[in-house]
Design a protein around this motif. Structure first.
Motif: not given
Length: 255
Positions: A16, A39, A111
């Protein structure tokens, strides 16, 4: 429609990244395929002189060999998860996924899957490489199914159509009304057909699928109950416990 026969053979990394508003990345002849879930924020992807904009919740699929530029265009920057993978044969995969940016109605599902990839990678547990490949294969297949609804043939009877939709999107926030709208009939008619054909309601079938997946995750000893509940589509652990016990007679903890 070409049959979706392809295999993910390697997943080198998953991570991430949070980048500021001045984020810019130029990639020349990418050496692996990529899966990116944006995101938050917005960015542009420029490839072969064409520029596309990706918004929060979009999926980006850069390919091996691509030369492209990513640039943040939101004042708050961007937050994304990226997975690198190898697959074969690539011509089959990219015939099914011809674009580089995809929208989805199931952001939370993706996600959860992307975050699971990071956890599996970080754990370095037994079979973690095989688990990573299987997870990325599942992500790619879900993108294909979502963007090619013809694969869920409308020629099937409504119950079979609903069952396959449930089996593919069980981790999403599904309701009887939503499932019926996807199938194209009224909720009451779908319930009646389900009862006649399956002996249970669509929601009971949905929960049964969720509990079977939960059992698999519990058996892996890799996830907390909170993670399992969320990944299987339950809004909270309390409801997950209640449904699990109704199907198995015991709590998830005892299982």
């Amino acid at each position: 429609m070409k049959e979706a026969k392809f295999s993910v053979t390697e997943v080198p990394f998953a991570f991430r990244r949070i980048r500021s508003a001045d984020y810019r990345l130029h990639k020349s002849e990418r050496n692996s395929n990529g899966l990116v879930l944006l995101l938050s924020g917005e960015l542009t992807m420029t490839i072969d002189g064409a520029q596309r904009t990706a918004h929060a919740g979009n999926l980006l699929l850069p390919r091996k060999g691509d030369t492209y530029t990513l640039r943040a265009i939101s004042p708050s920057g961007v937050d994304f998860i990226v997975i690198s993978y190898q697959a074969e044969p690539l011509d089959v995969l990219f015939d099914l996924l011809p674009d580089r940016i995809f929208q989805t109605d199931h952001v939370s599902r993706y996600r959860n899957a992307f975050e699971s990839a990071i956890r599996i990678q970080d754990s370095r547990g037994i079979c973690h490489e095989s688990l990573m490949c299987a997870l990325v294969q599942e992500i790619l297949c879900n993108i294909i199914r979502e963007n090619y609804p013809a694969m869920l043939s409308n020629e099937r009877n409504p119950v079979e159509y609903a069952k396959q939709y449930i089996e593919e999107f069980y981790s999403s926030d599904l309701s009887a009304d939503h499932i019926a709208s996807v199938v194209g009939i009224s909720p009451s008619y779908l319930r009646a057909l389900f009862k006649k054909g399956e002996g249970e309601s669509p929601i009971h079938y949905l929960n049964r699928i969720r509990i079977e997946r939960a059992k698999e995750m519990i058996s892996s000893n890799m996830f907390t109950l909170e993670e399992i509940a969320r990944s299987c589509g339950f809004q909270n652990v309390y409801y997950f416990n209640r449904v699990f016990k109704s199907f198995t007679g015991i709590t998830p903890g005892k299982y």
